[in-house]
Design an enzyme around this catalytic site. Structure first.
Site, PDB file in Angstrom:
ATOM      1  N   PRO A  80       0.828  -1.216   0.000  1.00  0.00           N
ATOM      2  CA  PRO A  80       0.000   0.000   0.000  1.00  0.00           C
ATOM      3  C   PRO A  80       0.858   1.259   0.000  1.00  0.00           C
ATOM      4  O   PRO A  80       1.754   1.414   0.833  1.00  0.00           O
ATOM      5  CB  PRO A  80      -0.792  -0.120   1.307  1.00  0.00           C
ATOM      6  CG  PRO A  80       0.062  -0.971   2.194  1.00  0.00           C
ATOM      7  CD  PRO A  80       0.747  -1.939   1.277  1.00  0.00           C
ATOM      8  N   SER A 109      -4.259   1.388  -0.461  1.00  0.00           N
ATOM      9  CA  SER A 109      -4.003   2.243   0.688  1.00  0.00           C
ATOM     10  C   SER A 109      -5.237   3.038   1.094  1.00  0.00           C
ATOM     11  O   SER A 109      -5.947   3.599   0.258  1.00  0.00           O
ATOM     12  CB  SER A 109      -2.870   3.220   0.359  1.00  0.00           C
ATOM     13  OG  SER A 109      -2.718   4.182   1.393  1.00  0.00           O
ATOM     14  N   TYR A 133      -5.754   1.283   9.294  1.00  0.00           N
ATOM     15  CA  TYR A 133      -5.025   1.460  10.551  1.00  0.00           C
ATOM     16  C   TYR A 133      -5.991   1.160  11.701  1.00  0.00           C
ATOM     17  O   TYR A 133      -7.205   1.078  11.490  1.00  0.00           O
ATOM     18  CB  TYR A 133      -4.528   2.903  10.682  1.00  0.00           C
ATOM     19  CG  TYR A 133      -3.496   3.308   9.675  1.00  0.00           C
ATOM     20  CD1 TYR A 133      -2.132   3.232   9.959  1.00  0.00           C
ATOM     21  CD2 TYR A 133      -3.870   3.800   8.421  1.00  0.00           C
ATOM     22  CE1 TYR A 133      -1.175   3.625   9.031  1.00  0.00           C
ATOM     23  CE2 TYR A 133      -2.914   4.194   7.485  1.00  0.00           C
ATOM     24  CZ  TYR A 133      -1.578   4.100   7.798  1.00  0.00           C
ATOM     25  OH  TYR A 133      -0.637   4.473   6.880  1.00  0.00           O
ATOM     26  N   THR A 159      -2.078  -1.826   9.296  1.00  0.00           N
ATOM     27  CA  THR A 159      -0.751  -1.282   9.566  1.00  0.00           C
ATOM     28  C   THR A 159      -0.631  -0.995  11.057  1.00  0.00           C
ATOM     29  O   THR A 159      -1.427  -0.247  11.620  1.00  0.00           O
ATOM     30  CB  THR A 159      -0.520   0.006   8.755  1.00  0.00           C
ATOM     31  OG1 THR A 159      -0.540  -0.313   7.362  1.00  0.00           O
ATOM     32  CG2 THR A 159       0.820   0.636   9.093  1.00  0.00           C
ATOM     33  N   LYS A 254       0.631  -5.603   9.223  1.00  0.00           N
ATOM     34  CA  LYS A 254       1.799  -5.078   8.504  1.00  0.00           C
ATOM     35  C   LYS A 254       2.604  -4.176   9.434  1.00  0.00           C
ATOM     36  O   LYS A 254       2.073  -3.228  10.000  1.00  0.00           O
ATOM     37  CB  LYS A 254       1.329  -4.271   7.288  1.00  0.00           C
ATOM     38  CG  LYS A 254       2.452  -3.630   6.482  1.00  0.00           C
ATOM     39  CD  LYS A 254       1.877  -2.863   5.308  1.00  0.00           C
ATOM     40  CE  LYS A 254       2.953  -2.219   4.453  1.00  0.00           C
ATOM     41  NZ  LYS A 254       3.669  -1.127   5.169  1.00  0.00           N
ATOM     42  N   SER A 276       7.749  -5.659   7.925  1.00  0.00           N
ATOM     43  CA  SER A 276       7.873  -4.377   7.230  1.00  0.00           C
ATOM     44  C   SER A 276       8.384  -3.300   8.174  1.00  0.00           C
ATOM     45  O   SER A 276       8.038  -3.286   9.361  1.00  0.00           O
ATOM     46  CB  SER A 276       6.502  -3.959   6.673  1.00  0.00           C
ATOM     47  OG  SER A 276       6.526  -2.635   6.166  1.00  0.00           O
ATOM     48  N   HIS A 278       7.857  -0.106   7.189  1.00  0.00           N
ATOM     49  CA  HIS A 278       7.111   1.036   6.644  1.00  0.00           C
ATOM     50  C   HIS A 278       7.950   1.799   5.612  1.00  0.00           C
ATOM     51  O   HIS A 278       7.896   3.027   5.517  1.00  0.00           O
ATOM     52  CB  HIS A 278       6.690   1.979   7.774  1.00  0.00           C
ATOM     53  CG  HIS A 278       5.392   2.680   7.520  1.00  0.00           C
ATOM     54  ND1 HIS A 278       4.230   2.376   8.173  1.00  0.00           N
ATOM     55  CD2 HIS A 278       5.069   3.677   6.666  1.00  0.00           C
ATOM     56  CE1 HIS A 278       3.252   3.152   7.760  1.00  0.00           C
ATOM     57  NE2 HIS A 278       3.737   3.952   6.832  1.00  0.00           N
ATOM     58  N   GLY A 333       6.873  -1.356  -2.970  1.00  0.00           N
ATOM     59  CA  GLY A 333       6.204  -0.067  -2.920  1.00  0.00           C
ATOM     60  C   GLY A 333       6.811   0.939  -3.874  1.00  0.00           C
ATOM     61  O   GLY A 333       6.242   1.260  -4.917  1.00  0.00           O
TER      62      GLY A 333
END
Length: 389
Positions: A80, A109, A133, A159, A254, A276, A278, A333
């Site tokens: 995302p 996303s 989120y 996330t 994530k 991840s 981020h 990404g």
């Protein structure tokens, strides 16, 4: 037609930097803090060395696999990334069409400038997962999850590493709000990029109408500040249990990089983990995802939880290395954003096709006829290697 002068995915970054406004490339390239994690995420892949077996190659290499029960053409997905319309006027719509053609999963996303329903309708058989989120107002989470379910999305990706804002360095990361930056831009001579100012609206955050009206009335007309307030909210494991209670879709977390958190995720009953950092844009100084991957894989072994990784993937060899360690797939990404900036849907398609060809080539050269057979026997971290002269 392949782009002239491009022989690897990383070449696209330099290509688009020459023709894209600095504020766009800087936004996508930015990392938090000293950018240690950002830089190390790419370099860490080089620290893993392949150990091929010879005289095992087959003419037909099977690279198709399943992620959360969904067939994909090879073990790669699109991570995302918000604000894709900064890169190209079609943004996520072009990316979704490219993902459909390549038969890979795209994680959509919540910070997209396009409604999730539009992405679901743009291409036949597009395979979408919805990223959310632990939003401060649970009504926003319910709205996004239910809309995703109705639109045919097949998983919810939560996330979990963004409980507060990040601190950037460099000229783009001066503390000015995105809205102020956009409005202060001089678009003279950049007419083809003027769509950014028109479409920079966080359209998937409009579930709570009264709060949206208040936010716009306060001057937050693009809802950037409102969305940020909802996103940077301390979440707990209770939030994950609650999200699981409102959907029948698989829930994937994530942003996990430790065995401890991975075991907690298993206890929470999630179906997947994306190891991840981020994209190096949140907490700087943490381990590169590919080097965090082994302990997460080992922590969830025999649990049935699928493990994926994103961050620093730049080649088909990197995908192979991730699978050898134990990931079911790798996600990308920035390479998608480079392809999108370069040539829209066709640019993303070119990036995905290049990675697919490199992955198949690596499979063959390493002696693996079937993607399900890739394992740690044929990879070593450089710290384990010694010269025995």
């Amino acid at each position: 037609m392949p782009t002239h002068g491009v022989s690897r995915v990383a070449d696209f970054e330099e290509l688009v930097r020459d023709k894209t406004p600095d504020y766009v490339t800087d936004f996508y390239a930015a990392g938090a803090g000293d950018e240690q994690t950002l830089e190390d995420s790419v370099k860490a892949f080089r620290r893993f060395r392949l150990r091929p077996r010879v005289l095992w190659s087959k003419e037909k290499i099977k690279i198709a696999t399943k992620l959360q029960g969904q067939e994909v053409s090879f073990p790669l997905g699109i991570a995302p990334t918000g604000f894709q319309r900064k890169a190209h006027h079609e943004g996520d719509l072009a990316t979704a069409r490219a993902a459909s053609k390549a038969d890979v999963i795209m994680v959509f996303s919540s910070w997209s400038l396009i409604r999730l329903e539009e992405a679901a309708a743009v291409a036949p058989n597009v395979k979408l997962w919805m990223q959310v989120y632990p939003f401060k107002d649970r009504r926003i989470t319910i709205d996004m999850v239910k809309r995703a379910e109705r639109s045919g999305f097949k998983a919810i990706v939560v996330t979990v590493d963004s409980s507060t804002g990040r601190i950037y360095r460099g000229t783009f990361r001066t503390g000015r709000q995105t809205q102020e930056q956009l409005e202060s831009l001089n678009f003279q001579g950049l007419e083809k990029f003027s769509f950014v100012l028109i479409f920079i609206r966080v359209v998937n955050f409009q579930a709570v109408k009264e709060d949206v009206v208040k936010a716009k009335a306060s001057g937050d007309k693009y809802l950037y500040e409102y969305a940020k307030l909802q996103t940077y909210s301390p979440g707990t494991w209770d939030d994950i249990a609650w999200i699981k209670s409102i959907t029948t879709l698989p829930v994937i977390l994530k942003g996990i990089v430790t065995a401890e958190s991975a075991r907690e995720a298993v206890a929470a009953g999630v179906e997947g983990i994306i190891v991840s950092a981020h994209g190096g844009r949140q907490l700087d100084g943490i381990q590169a995802p590919i080097e965090a991957l082994p302990e997460v894989v080992d922590a969830v072994r025999r649990s049935g939880v699928e493990v994926y990784v994103d961050g620093g993937v730049r080649s088909g060899r990197d995908i192979f290395k991730a699978l050898a360690i134990g990931a079911k797939a790798a996600f990308i990404g920035r390479p998608v954003l480079w392809g999108l900036s370069h040539n829209g849907e066709d640019g993303v398609t070119e990036v995905l096709n290049m990675l697919k060809a490199e992955f198949a080539n690596t499979m063959s050269l390493c002696g693996f006829p079937n993607v399900e057979e890739v394992n740690r026997t044929f990879i070593r971290h450089e710290s384990q290697l010694t010269c025995k002269l």
